[in-house]
Design a protein around this motif. Sequence first.
Motif, PDB file in Angstrom:
ATOM      1  N   TYR A   1      74.356  56.184  32.676  1.00 29.22           N
ATOM      2  CA  TYR A   1      75.282  56.895  31.814  1.00 29.22           C
ATOM      3  C   TYR A   1      75.916  55.918  30.824  1.00 29.22           C
ATOM      4  O   TYR A   1      76.395  54.848  31.212  1.00 29.22           O
ATOM      5  N   CYS A   2      75.951  56.337  29.582  1.00 26.94           N
ATOM      6  CA  CYS A   2      76.718  55.655  28.551  1.00 26.94           C
ATOM      7  C   CYS A   2      78.107  56.287  28.564  1.00 26.94           C
ATOM      8  O   CYS A   2      78.230  57.512  28.712  1.00 26.94           O
TER       9      CYS A   2
ATOM     10  N   TYR B   1      84.946  59.643  28.064  1.00 30.40           N
ATOM     11  CA  TYR B   1      83.788  60.464  27.737  1.00 30.40           C
ATOM     12  C   TYR B   1      82.520  59.834  28.289  1.00 30.40           C
ATOM     13  O   TYR B   1      82.361  58.608  28.266  1.00 30.40           O
ATOM     14  N   TRP B   2      81.635  60.709  28.775  1.00 32.06           N
ATOM     15  CA  TRP B   2      80.364  60.294  29.362  1.00 32.06           C
ATOM     16  C   TRP B   2      79.210  60.992  28.643  1.00 32.06           C
ATOM     17  O   TRP B   2      79.341  62.136  28.227  1.00 32.06           O
TER      18      TRP B   2
ATOM     19  N   GLN C   1      85.584  64.038  38.208  1.00 31.38           N
ATOM     20  CA  GLN C   1      84.928  65.157  38.882  1.00 31.38           C
ATOM     21  C   GLN C   1      83.481  65.208  38.422  1.00 31.38           C
ATOM     22  O   GLN C   1      83.208  65.119  37.223  1.00 31.38           O
ATOM     23  N   GLN C   2      82.566  65.341  39.364  1.00 30.53           N
ATOM     24  CA  GLN C   2      81.158  65.468  38.998  1.00 30.53           C
ATOM     25  C   GLN C   2      80.595  66.748  39.619  1.00 30.53           C
ATOM     26  O   GLN C   2      80.361  66.819  40.827  1.00 30.53           O
TER      27      GLN C   2
ATOM     28  N   THR D   1      75.495  67.343  36.842  1.00 29.78           N
ATOM     29  CA  THR D   1      76.106  67.027  35.551  1.00 29.78           C
ATOM     30  C   THR D   1      76.701  65.633  35.556  1.00 29.78           C
ATOM     31  O   THR D   1      76.794  64.979  36.601  1.00 29.78           O
ATOM     32  N   ALA D   2      77.107  65.177  34.384  1.00 19.51           N
ATOM     33  CA  ALA D   2      77.766  63.882  34.262  1.00 19.51           C
ATOM     34  C   ALA D   2      79.205  63.982  34.767  1.00 19.51           C
ATOM     35  O   ALA D   2      79.796  65.064  34.781  1.00 19.51           O
ATOM     36  N   PRO D   3      79.778  62.865  35.181  1.00 15.04           N
ATOM     37  CA  PRO D   3      81.193  62.888  35.582  1.00 15.04           C
ATOM     38  C   PRO D   3      82.089  63.289  34.409  1.00 15.04           C
ATOM     39  O   PRO D   3      81.719  63.145  33.243  1.00 15.04           O
ATOM     40  N   ARG D   4      83.280  63.759  34.783  1.00 12.57           N
ATOM     41  CA  ARG D   4      84.284  64.187  33.801  1.00 12.57           C
ATOM     42  C   ARG D   4      85.614  63.594  34.218  1.00 12.57           C
ATOM     43  O   ARG D   4      85.956  63.609  35.404  1.00 12.57           O
ATOM     44  N   LEU D   5      86.363  63.045  33.262  1.00 12.31           N
ATOM     45  CA  LEU D   5      87.671  62.479  33.565  1.00 12.31           C
ATOM     46  C   LEU D   5      88.632  63.575  33.982  1.00 12.31           C
ATOM     47  O   LEU D   5      88.805  64.557  33.262  1.00 12.31           O
TER      48      LEU D   5
END
Lengths: 118, 110
Positions: free
Chosen positions: A95-96, A107-108, B39-40, B44-48
């Motif tokens: 992941y960037c 942001y990911w 939270q993931q 999906t990608a993690p989220r702040l």
Amino acid sequence: EVELLESGGDLVQPGGSLRVSCAASGFTFNTYAMTWVRQAPGEGLEWVSVISSNAIRTDYADSVKGRFTISRDNHKNTLYLQMNSLRAEDTAVYYCARRAGATHIDYWGQGTLVTVSS
Amino acid sequence: QSVLTQPPSVSGAPGQRVTISCTGSNSNLGSNYDVHWYQQLPGTAPRLLIYNNHYRPSGVPDRFSGSKTGTSASLAITGLQSEDEADYYCQSYDSSLNYVFGTGTKVTVL
């Protein structure tokens, strides 16, 4: 809207090399530090590397130090991760991510899969 | 290897309150470094979710709250909902290891 789009993930043999990229948009790229985080299949998150906004400072996790190189092109709004001497344990989604403040990620990207296998 | 320890799983019924702990050491949480939570959702990608111990980014419901004391931190989810079923990770900075993530906690809504 902030967008981070990784690319370049692939299947590579042990000992091989690969470069993954991350195209950034929706924010002033050259004012943010950027980072790579990886996640092996079924595992947790592992920080890999960080680069300062002006590319002067870089840091790496011990697990990749000496093998991986982070870089950025602020004219192209693109972040890179050059991975050499790849091992099976490097298999992961990479992941960037944009670093905000001192230590957190706000942001990911969606991630790119790197598989190291013969 | 993660230096921030979380319980592997927690569960609760809809509407209940659950908490996730994150235990560190003197070289990270105990050195006044902030803790953050992500939270993931599956696939999906993690989220702040929480930054700097207790701040919520815009768009994160106030059902989520964070706190930190000494070498420990916690994330609380009140009024648990089915869409909260996900993996949760704490993250901080370590004076020896740079950025560190927790071991991760799977939240199951019964």
